[in-house]
Design a protein around this motif. Sequence first.
Motif, short mmCIF file in Angstrom:
data_model
loop_
_atom_site.label_atom_id
_atom_site.label_comp_id
_atom_site.label_asym_id
_atom_site.label_seq_id
_atom_site.Cartn_x
_atom_site.Cartn_y
_atom_site.Cartn_z
N PRO A 78 0.82 -1.22 0.00
CA PRO A 78 0.00 0.00 0.00
C PRO A 78 0.85 1.27 0.00
O PRO A 78 0.56 2.24 -0.69
CB PRO A 78 -0.80 -0.11 1.31
CG PRO A 78 -0.75 -1.55 1.67
CD PRO A 78 0.51 -2.12 1.10
N LEU A 79 1.95 1.23 0.78
CA LEU A 79 2.84 2.39 0.86
C LEU A 79 3.47 2.68 -0.50
O LEU A 79 3.44 3.81 -0.99
CB LEU A 79 3.93 2.11 1.91
CG LEU A 79 4.83 3.29 2.22
CD1 LEU A 79 4.03 4.41 2.86
CD2 LEU A 79 5.95 2.84 3.15
N ASP A 115 2.43 1.70 -3.40
CA ASP A 115 1.40 2.11 -4.36
C ASP A 115 1.15 3.61 -4.25
O ASP A 115 0.99 4.31 -5.25
CB ASP A 115 0.09 1.34 -4.11
CG ASP A 115 0.16 -0.07 -4.69
OD1 ASP A 115 1.12 -0.34 -5.44
OD2 ASP A 115 -0.72 -0.89 -4.37
N LYS A 116 1.15 4.09 -3.01
CA LYS A 116 0.94 5.52 -2.79
C LYS A 116 2.07 6.32 -3.44
O LYS A 116 1.84 7.30 -4.14
CB LYS A 116 0.88 5.81 -1.28
CG LYS A 116 0.48 7.23 -0.93
CD LYS A 116 0.58 7.49 0.56
CE LYS A 116 1.90 8.11 0.92
NZ LYS A 116 2.10 8.37 2.33
N TYR A 117 3.32 5.86 -3.23
CA TYR A 117 4.47 6.56 -3.81
C TYR A 117 4.43 6.54 -5.33
O TYR A 117 4.72 7.54 -5.99
CB TYR A 117 5.78 5.93 -3.34
CG TYR A 117 6.08 6.14 -1.88
CD1 TYR A 117 5.70 7.31 -1.23
CD2 TYR A 117 6.77 5.18 -1.15
CE1 TYR A 117 5.98 7.51 0.10
CE2 TYR A 117 7.07 5.37 0.19
CZ TYR A 117 6.66 6.53 0.82
OH TYR A 117 6.95 6.72 2.13
#
Length: 302
Positions: A111-112, A114-116
């Motif tokens: 998730p992290l 993907d955010k970046y």
Amino acid sequence: MSDFVNQFWNWYVILLTAISIIACSVVLWSQNITPVSDQAHTTGHVWDETLEEYNNPLPKWWMWLFHITVVFSLVYCVLYPTLGSFQGVLGWSSSGQYEKEVAKADAETKPLYDKYLAMDLPALAADKEGVETGKRLYLTYCMQCHGADARGGKGFPNLADNDWQWGSDPAQIVETISAGRMGVMPAHAQVGADTIKDLANYVRSLSGLPADSLRAAKGQEAFNSVGCSGCHGADAKGMAALGAPNLTDKVWLYGGSEATIIETIAKGRTNQMPAWQAFLGDAKVHVLAAYVMSLGKGGESK
Ligand code: HEC
Ligand code: HEC
């Protein structure tokens, strides 16, 4: 365990394991049936007149511990890859376990990342948390070559300055890290030692370094006639598409002394930046590119 080069090692391991287990069992068994000496359990050795050595069997509970280790080893041999190329009925392998752990860690951080990945590079390069993540990746994968402070070394470019061999656009930096780069400066020994010295003096004069002006003038002519300008550009400011460095600045990949430049021109240089996309994936490359961009920003512009 299935990658033995031939059957010999397969059987070597199986026999060694089997013989060890059998030998242990035999020793245990022989200890169990040691006849209890009728001479009052002594070995017959006597010291200092009355000090006798006894020969009692080991306590039962102690023997049982040894028996249990033998049973344990047999069970283990059946369950796990122990006997040569036999895989074990559980199908466990250290690489399988490693892959499982990596997949678990990837799922946790996905998730992290993907955010970046959704952030564009200049924004990510300004994001404190993103840059911190990039720095951790950098220290794991890139530091060996570019240095902990990213200032590089001979043959390894400084990433903390504003000078870019392969281009400073976000897309170019991503391309450099994803696909790797191969810089090839061909050898030019064929132009002759004298011309090479002229060229070296010209290259030094471009960076404002002391140079023989007569040789530099001849070198400038040769720069075009022998084809240096084809890669480094007529103005010698370099060409990112080929990784040909800007020769008019004071940033050196190999060094700016006359001797080093002569060596570069005469023998040529080949240099490779490894490709990372297949190993790290797009998201980590993205975060690393942002980290590299954050370093170049505000670095000494040359
Ligand atoms: C095995 C050594 C090695 C490792 C590891 C390595 N690099 Fe490189 N890198 C190089 C070399 C050598 C070059 C210069 C290639 C050339 O001269 O053409 C380079 C060039 C670069 C450039 C281009 C610089 C410019 O001025 O255009 C960037 C950006 C870069 N590396 C980033 C990274 C990142 C990020 C990592 C970690 C994922 C990394 N490198 C890991 C050896 C390495
Ligand atoms: C085919 C393209 C090509 C040609 C022709 C070429 N170069 Fe290069 N040159 C490069 C590349 C690419 C590099 C970087 C090599 C690397 O990444 O290790 C380089 C590196 C150099 C360097 C090292 C710079 C540093 O920072 O240490 C010097 C000096 C240089 N070239 C001078 C010349 C001169 C003088 C000529 C003409 C005789 C010449 N080059 C011809 C592609 C070329």
